[in-house]
Write a protein that holds these residues in place. Structure first.
Motif, PDB file in Angstrom:
ATOM      1  N   ALA A 158       0.812  -1.216   0.000  1.00 18.29           N
ATOM      2  CA  ALA A 158       0.000   0.000   0.000  1.00 18.29           C
ATOM      3  C   ALA A 158       0.843   1.263   0.000  1.00 18.29           C
ATOM      4  N   ASN A 159       1.899   1.309   0.800  1.00 16.74           N
ATOM      5  CA  ASN A 159       2.712   2.518   0.904  1.00 16.74           C
ATOM      6  C   ASN A 159       3.943   2.507  -0.002  1.00 16.74           C
ATOM      7  N   GLN A 160       4.066   1.457  -0.837  1.00 15.29           N
ATOM      8  CA  GLN A 160       5.190   1.390  -1.772  1.00 15.29           C
ATOM      9  C   GLN A 160       4.751   1.474  -3.226  1.00 15.29           C
ATOM     10  N   ARG A 161       3.442   1.404  -3.468  1.00 19.11           N
ATOM     11  CA  ARG A 161       2.957   1.446  -4.845  1.00 19.11           C
ATOM     12  C   ARG A 161       3.086   2.857  -5.413  1.00 19.11           C
ATOM     13  N   ILE A 162       3.081   2.977  -6.737  1.00 16.55           N
ATOM     14  CA  ILE A 162       3.062   4.292  -7.385  1.00 16.55           C
ATOM     15  C   ILE A 162       1.634   4.830  -7.309  1.00 16.55           C
ATOM     16  N   HIS A 163       1.457   5.873  -6.544  1.00 19.74           N
ATOM     17  CA  HIS A 163       0.106   6.394  -6.348  1.00 19.74           C
ATOM     18  C   HIS A 163      -0.394   7.070  -7.618  1.00 19.74           C
ATOM     19  N   GLY A 164      -1.679   6.854  -7.925  1.00 15.40           N
ATOM     20  CA  GLY A 164      -2.244   7.371  -9.162  1.00 15.40           C
ATOM     21  C   GLY A 164      -2.299   8.873  -9.236  1.00 15.40           C
ATOM     22  N   SER A 165      -2.427   9.563  -8.098  1.00 15.75           N
ATOM     23  CA  SER A 165      -2.538  11.024  -8.097  1.00 15.75           C
ATOM     24  C   SER A 165      -1.182  11.708  -8.011  1.00 15.75           C
ATOM     25  N   THR A 166      -0.319  11.233  -7.115  1.00 22.33           N
ATOM     26  CA  THR A 166       0.973  11.895  -6.929  1.00 22.33           C
ATOM     27  C   THR A 166       2.036  11.376  -7.872  1.00 22.33           C
ATOM     28  N   GLY A 167       1.851  10.162  -8.409  1.00 23.70           N
ATOM     29  CA  GLY A 167       2.852   9.574  -9.283  1.00 23.70           C
ATOM     30  C   GLY A 167       4.100   9.115  -8.541  1.00 23.70           C
ATOM     31  N   GLN A 168       4.020   9.025  -7.201  1.00 27.69           N
ATOM     32  CA  GLN A 168       5.165   8.611  -6.394  1.00 27.69           C
ATOM     33  C   GLN A 168       4.712   7.650  -5.306  1.00 27.69           C
ATOM     34  N   PRO A 169       5.627   6.814  -4.811  1.00 31.75           N
ATOM     35  CA  PRO A 169       5.271   5.956  -3.679  1.00 31.75           C
ATOM     36  C   PRO A 169       5.005   6.807  -2.440  1.00 31.75           C
ATOM     37  N   PRO A 170       3.909   6.543  -1.696  1.00 36.11           N
ATOM     38  CA  PRO A 170       3.598   7.364  -0.518  1.00 36.11           C
ATOM     39  C   PRO A 170       4.716   7.398   0.516  1.00 36.11           C
ATOM     40  N   ARG A 171       5.361   6.257   0.769  1.00 39.59           N
ATOM     41  CA  ARG A 171       6.407   6.236   1.789  1.00 39.59           C
ATOM     42  C   ARG A 171       7.590   7.120   1.381  1.00 39.59           C
ATOM     43  N   GLY A 172       8.016   7.049   0.135  1.00 41.27           N
ATOM     44  CA  GLY A 172       9.140   7.857  -0.317  1.00 41.27           C
ATOM     45  C   GLY A 172       8.827   9.336  -0.277  1.00 41.27           C
ATOM     46  N   LEU A 173       7.622   9.721  -0.732  1.00 46.25           N
ATOM     47  CA  LEU A 173       7.238  11.129  -0.724  1.00 46.25           C
ATOM     48  C   LEU A 173       7.126  11.649   0.704  1.00 46.25           C
ATOM     49  N   TYR A 174       6.603  10.825   1.579  1.00 44.96           N
ATOM     50  CA  TYR A 174       6.471  11.240   2.978  1.00 44.96           C
ATOM     51  C   TYR A 174       7.843  11.482   3.611  1.00 44.96           C
ATOM     52  N   ASP A 175       8.746  10.530   3.423  1.00 48.10           N
ATOM     53  CA  ASP A 175      10.071  10.662   4.044  1.00 48.10           C
ATOM     54  C   ASP A 175      10.823  11.884   3.516  1.00 48.10           C
ATOM     55  N   ARG A 176      10.653  12.210   2.225  1.00 53.22           N
ATOM     56  CA  ARG A 176      11.413  13.309   1.633  1.00 53.22           C
ATOM     57  C   ARG A 176      10.818  14.675   1.963  1.00 53.22           C
ATOM     58  N   GLU A 177       9.484  14.788   1.915  1.00 52.78           N
ATOM     59  CA  GLU A 177       8.900  16.123   1.927  1.00 52.78           C
ATOM     60  C   GLU A 177       7.921  16.404   3.071  1.00 52.78           C
ATOM     61  N   GLU A 178       7.372  15.370   3.684  1.00 50.26           N
ATOM     62  CA  GLU A 178       6.311  15.639   4.664  1.00 50.26           C
ATOM     63  C   GLU A 178       6.712  15.332   6.094  1.00 50.26           C
ATOM     64  N   LYS A 179       7.562  14.366   6.306  1.00 47.44           N
ATOM     65  CA  LYS A 179       7.875  13.933   7.668  1.00 47.44           C
ATOM     66  C   LYS A 179       8.402  15.081   8.521  1.00 47.44           C
ATOM     67  N   ALA A 180       9.253  15.908   7.938  1.00 46.81           N
ATOM     68  CA  ALA A 180       9.834  17.021   8.693  1.00 46.81           C
ATOM     69  C   ALA A 180       8.806  18.084   9.035  1.00 46.81           C
ATOM     70  N   ARG A 181       7.679  18.101   8.320  1.00 52.23           N
ATOM     71  CA  ARG A 181       6.647  19.110   8.570  1.00 52.23           C
ATOM     72  C   ARG A 181       5.587  18.635   9.565  1.00 52.23           C
ATOM     73  N   MET A 182       5.644  17.363   9.945  1.00 56.26           N
ATOM     74  CA  MET A 182       4.658  16.834  10.895  1.00 56.26           C
ATOM     75  C   MET A 182       4.948  17.360  12.301  1.00 56.26           C
ATOM     76  N   GLN A 183       3.906  17.554  13.094  1.00 56.98           N
ATOM     77  CA  GLN A 183       4.079  17.971  14.473  1.00 56.98           C
ATOM     78  C   GLN A 183       4.534  16.787  15.328  1.00 56.98           C
ATOM     79  N   PRO A 184       5.353  17.017  16.330  1.00 56.68           N
ATOM     80  CA  PRO A 184       5.759  15.910  17.206  1.00 56.68           C
ATOM     81  C   PRO A 184       4.557  15.347  17.954  1.00 56.68           C
ATOM     82  N   TYR A 185       4.596  14.038  18.199  1.00 57.18           N
ATOM     83  CA  TYR A 185       3.473  13.387  18.886  1.00 57.18           C
ATOM     84  C   TYR A 185       3.979  12.612  20.085  1.00 57.18           C
TER      85      TYR A 185
END
Length: 510
Positions: free
Chosen positions: A273-300
């Motif tokens: 699920a998190n390694q497939r090429i997503h139809g909307s973003t054209g990228q694997p969700p896990r890779g996109l998250y690690d590169r661009e979103e993880k640093a923007r998440m609030q600490p939990y």
């Protein structure tokens, strides 16, 4: 239509009026009317674009209906018209055509209003929605699996939590905790539909939130956003995720156990699920998250209220049979708590029932995954075997000889196995009354009684009364060893030992 009618009729050389009406699906009178028209009359009719229709008189009413209820069918519009107009002669087909033309002229259906979504802002939004799939084979048993899907709007990184029971608020809180720990952080807001687990009531977009869930969201530090009612498109990403979990993750799979399901789906989540090429973003969700979103998440950091929900005690009132209701099943409590209130706690697959005053756990049950079941602990009810043992001991004391008493009990049980306890109580009463009036029963009489093929407590009383009236009828028996009573009676006693002693029929044979 007029030209079709003329062509099919062909000046009387073609189809009849009845055949034309049947083929075109119109009235025979309509066919006859147009066949009688001359060519100039037909041309004038076709040129008149302002000719009226039967439904034009009710045009305003129809428009009002469609603007108020855009989904009304033509059949229902016609039914409402006929309820107001007694002599309305118009077909369903005419109504459908009229409404279709009317919808093209007027904006009877309100256009949907779309808001901009936050999928271009990393770490901002997570969409949450639940689903269920029935008939999943777990250990060979068709089971309903409940799950909650979390999808980050920017990267489409997904997390799924599963439950064997319908999801309640405490379970939803624990699933959020698991999802945020899986992400390694939390978004600024989470989007939900108007489920009672999150939103109790909404009016004028003013939300009354579930108190327990609001407490968790406040402690964790994320905002709650609820979609408008019946507006699934506001969280379309997670809607698609629910379908993806059903059809790609669960459907068609079999699992050896619940633990096997959780492990298999965890592997599916990480490897598929998190390694497939997503139809909307054209990228694997896990890779996109690690590169661009993880640093923007609030600490939990897991709030303390998450652990509190796991041991939350609620109250239930036991009914007069000593059963409490919990998640579509019923569980027993000890006899002393019948019709009383008790504390109930769902913890680690166990249902813990406690005394509200002392907090002492008075009963434990393994939670049942099915519905409509009654789960009882036999120790919570009166132990009939103890009552029977007490009565048998009393009879032995009254008879005076263990072997004779045992044989007498065996005969009573063989005669009336379903009401054995009541027969013992009756025999005890009969022997007690006899002892008080006449003393100990002669041993020869007892030996003769236990050799009878059948004997009840009533029969015992009648035979003792008959002997008192005619004691001379008791003739000496052949020498017997009273320490070894009838083997047949004892065999019957052993065969029937342990059977139910519920209410049975009463026999007239003694």
């Amino acid at each position: 239509m007029i030209h079709q009618i003329k062509a099919l009729h062909n000046h009387g050389n073609g189809l009849s009026e009845r055949q034309i009406a049947k083929q075109l699906g119109i009235s025979r009178n309509t066919v006859s009317k147009y066949l009688k028209l001359t060519e100039p009359a037909i041309a004038a009719l076709l040129a008149d674009t302002d000719r009226t229709k039967k439904l034009d008189d009710y045009r305003g009413y129809i428009i009002q209906l469609l603007q108020t209820y855009p989904g009304l069918s033509a059949v229902k519009v016609l039914r409402k018209l006929k309820a107001k107009v007694d002599d309305l002669a118009v077909s369903d087909r005419s109504v459908r055509r009229y409404i279709q033309a009317l919808k093209q002229e007027l904006p009877v259906r309100q256009a949907r209003y779309y808001e901009p979504v936050l999928d271009m802002v990393p770490g901002e939004q997570c969409q949450v929605d639940g689903g269920e799939l029935r008939g999943v084979l777990i250990g060979g048993v068709p089971t309903t699996v409940y799950f909650m899907v979390f999808v980050l709007s920017y990267s489409r990184l997904m997390h799924v939590s599963f439950s064997a029971r319908p999801i309640d608020t405490a379970t939803l809180i624990r699933q959020h905790d698991a999802a945020f720990r899986y992400f390694g952080g939390q978004p600024a807001e989470c989007v939900y539909d108007q489920t009672k687990l999150v939103v109790i009531h909404e009016r004028f977009r003013e939300l009354t939130l579930n108190q327990r869930f609001h407490q968790y969201a406040t402690a964790a530090g994320f905002a709650i956003r609820a979609c408008e009612g019946y507006d699934p498109e506001s969280k379309g990403k997670v809607e698609a995720g629910v379908k993806y979990v059903k059809h790609n993750g669960l459907y068609g799979e079999t699992f050896a156990s619940w633990q096997d399901l959780e492990q298999t789906l965890a592997d599916w989540l990480d490897q598929t699920a998190n390694q497939r090429i997503h139809g909307s973003t054209g990228q694997p969700p896990r890779g996109l998250y690690d590169r661009e979103e993880k640093a923007r998440m609030q600490p939990y950091l897991t709030p303390s209220c998450v652990h509190d929900t796991q041991a939350l005690v609620v109250t239930r009132k036991a009914d007069k049979t000593g059963l409490i209701a919990w998640q579509s099943n019923k569980y027993s409590v000890p006899m002393a708590y019948q019709s009383a209130r008790v504390g109930v706690c769902d913890q680690d697959g166990q249902l813990l029932i406690s005394d509200l005053n002392t907090g002492e756990v008075i009963a434990e049950h393994r939670l049942c995954l099915e519905k409509g079941q009654v789960i009882k602990n036999t120790h919570h009810y009166r132990d009939q075997s103890l009552r029977i043992e007490t009565l048998e001991a009393d009879l032995q004391q009254l008879v005076g000889q263990a072997a004779l008493a045992m044989a007498l009990c065996a005969l009573l049980k063989a005669t009336s196995p379903k009401i054995y306890k009541d027969q013992l109580a009756g025999a005890k009463q009969v022997l007690t009354e006899h002892h008080q009036r006449h003393g100990v029963i002669p041993e020869p009489l007892l030996s003769r009684l236990i050799e009878l093929p059948r004997l009840t407590a009533s029969g015992l009383k009648q035979r003792l009364e008959a002997w008192q009236q005619h004691p001379e009828r008791l003739t000496p028996l052949e020498p017997t060893t009273t320490d070894h009573p009838s083997s047949a009676a004892l065999a019957r006693y052993g065969t029937l030992n342990g059977r139910s002693t519920g209410q049975g029929e009463r026999h007239a044979v003694y």
